[in-house]
Design a protein around this motif. Structure first.
Motif, PDB file in Angstrom:
ATOM      1  N   ALA A 145       1.230  -0.993   0.524  1.00  0.00           N
ATOM      2  CA  ALA A 145       0.070   0.134   0.675  1.00  0.00           C
ATOM      3  C   ALA A 145       1.156   0.947   0.120  1.00  0.00           C
ATOM      4  O   ALA A 145       2.214   0.834   0.485  1.00  0.00           O
ATOM      5  CB  ALA A 145      -0.820  -0.091   1.039  1.00  0.00           C
ATOM      6  N   GLU A 146       0.337   2.309  -1.048  1.00  0.00           N
ATOM      7  CA  GLU A 146       1.532   3.552  -0.372  1.00  0.00           C
ATOM      8  C   GLU A 146       0.368   4.565  -0.291  1.00  0.00           C
ATOM      9  O   GLU A 146      -0.806   4.248  -0.649  1.00  0.00           O
ATOM     10  CB  GLU A 146       1.663   3.388  -2.136  1.00  0.00           C
ATOM     11  N   ALA A 147       0.489   5.523   0.575  1.00  0.00           N
ATOM     12  CA  ALA A 147      -0.426   5.835   1.219  1.00  0.00           C
ATOM     13  C   ALA A 147       0.066   7.552   1.261  1.00  0.00           C
ATOM     14  O   ALA A 147       1.740   7.916   2.271  1.00  0.00           O
ATOM     15  CB  ALA A 147      -0.976   6.011   2.854  1.00  0.00           C
ATOM     16  N   ASP A 148      -0.495   9.031   0.852  1.00  0.00           N
ATOM     17  CA  ASP A 148      -0.177   9.935   1.342  1.00  0.00           C
ATOM     18  C   ASP A 148      -1.583  10.407   2.455  1.00  0.00           C
ATOM     19  O   ASP A 148      -2.530  10.750   1.753  1.00  0.00           O
ATOM     20  CB  ASP A 148      -0.283  10.949  -0.030  1.00  0.00           C
ATOM     21  N   VAL A 149      -1.146  11.235   3.569  1.00  0.00           N
ATOM     22  CA  VAL A 149      -1.922  11.738   4.492  1.00  0.00           C
ATOM     23  C   VAL A 149      -1.818  12.862   4.788  1.00  0.00           C
ATOM     24  O   VAL A 149      -0.133  13.795   4.516  1.00  0.00           O
ATOM     25  CB  VAL A 149      -1.699  10.619   6.258  1.00  0.00           C
ATOM     26  N   PHE A 150      -2.443  14.450   4.795  1.00  0.00           N
ATOM     27  CA  PHE A 150      -2.528  15.669   4.731  1.00  0.00           C
ATOM     28  C   PHE A 150      -3.232  15.642   6.238  1.00  0.00           C
ATOM     29  O   PHE A 150      -4.159  14.924   6.767  1.00  0.00           O
ATOM     30  CB  PHE A 150      -3.360  16.091   3.765  1.00  0.00           C
ATOM     31  N   GLY A 151      -3.018  16.946   6.890  1.00  0.00           N
ATOM     32  CA  GLY A 151      -4.059  17.949   7.708  1.00  0.00           C
ATOM     33  C   GLY A 151      -3.125  17.503   8.991  1.00  0.00           C
ATOM     34  O   GLY A 151      -1.756  16.918   9.254  1.00  0.00           O
ATOM     35  N   LYS A 152      -3.467  16.922   9.657  1.00  0.00           N
ATOM     36  CA  LYS A 152      -3.309  17.616  11.031  1.00  0.00           C
ATOM     37  C   LYS A 152      -2.749  15.536  11.580  1.00  0.00           C
ATOM     38  O   LYS A 152      -1.753  15.748  12.034  1.00  0.00           O
ATOM     39  CB  LYS A 152      -4.587  17.669  12.953  1.00  0.00           C
ATOM     40  N   ILE A 153      -3.426  14.803  10.909  1.00  0.00           N
ATOM     41  CA  ILE A 153      -2.870  13.336  11.300  1.00  0.00           C
ATOM     42  C   ILE A 153      -0.721  13.585  10.415  1.00  0.00           C
ATOM     43  O   ILE A 153      -0.632  12.973  11.501  1.00  0.00           O
ATOM     44  CB  ILE A 153      -3.641  12.057  10.561  1.00  0.00           C
TER      45      ILE A 153
END
Length: 200
Positions: A145-153
């Motif tokens: 899996a590849e994930a891009d996370v944005f914001g507070k987390i």
């Protein structure tokens, strides 16, 4: 962020694992914090509140109680869009992500999906894939899996996010393994297994 691994389930066939991982009901039950998982026609126009309110109090039967043919009929479809509401604990916060996932490719023994989700002050985009490989004692599920996370987390950093992701994956595959172990323990396990094989 990139994640990958292999989860081995003993004493099962690739067909049994494939059917289990193709069942939206079993996937919903196996994902920690998943409140519903349902197919939607338009991924850009999803009323999550209405879906949450209309979600059944009890899920349909899954393996080993369910008829394999019934599972096959409701199985994920290539090109299909599926909406989910998931609550995940990350550090001190528990965001509920409104998520839409698309099954990009699905052909035994491999499946690929992509999706995105949003919660208050946070969002993510992801792509994932899995391949089933017959092993000496059972089946290896090779996943990535590849994930891009944005914001507070995202501000918490990978040091916080990675253990959470690994915990979710471990609990998910552990739940699937428990269900498949029940299949092997059925009184008519061979008859059930033959019916699963004949579906493919």
């Amino acid at each position: 962020m990139e994640f990958e691994g292999t989860f081995t389930i003993d004493d099962v066939s690739t067909e049994e694992v494939w059917l289990a991982l193709s069942d939206p009901v079993l996937i919903k039950q196996s994902l920690p914090g998943c409140q519903f998982l349902t197919r939607v026609e338009d991924p850009n126009d999803v009323d999550f509140e209405a879906l949450r309110e209309s979600a059944p109090d009890e899920d349909p039967a899954t393996l080993p109680e369910a008829d394999p043919e019934d599972i096959s009929e409701r199985a994920f479809e290539e090109g299909g869009h599926y909406a989910a509401l998931m609550q995940i604990s990350v550090g001190s916060v528990k965001p509920s992500f409104r998520t839409v996932v698309t099954i990009d490719e699905r052909e035994f023994p491999a499946m690929n999906a992509s999706g995105e989700g949003s919660a208050t002050d946070s969002s993510f985009e992801m792509s994932s894939g899995m391949t089933l490989v017959e092993a000496d004692e059972g089946v290896d599920i090779e996943w990535e899996a590849e994930a891009d996370v944005f914001g507070k987390i995202a501000q918490m950093g990978q040091r916080v996010i990675s253990p959470v992701a690994n915990r979710v994956v471990s609990r998910f595959f552990g739940s699937v393994e428990d269900r498949l172990t029940e299949v092997a323990e059925e009184d008519d396990s061979e008859g059930l297994r033959d019916r699963v094989r004949n579906l493919l």
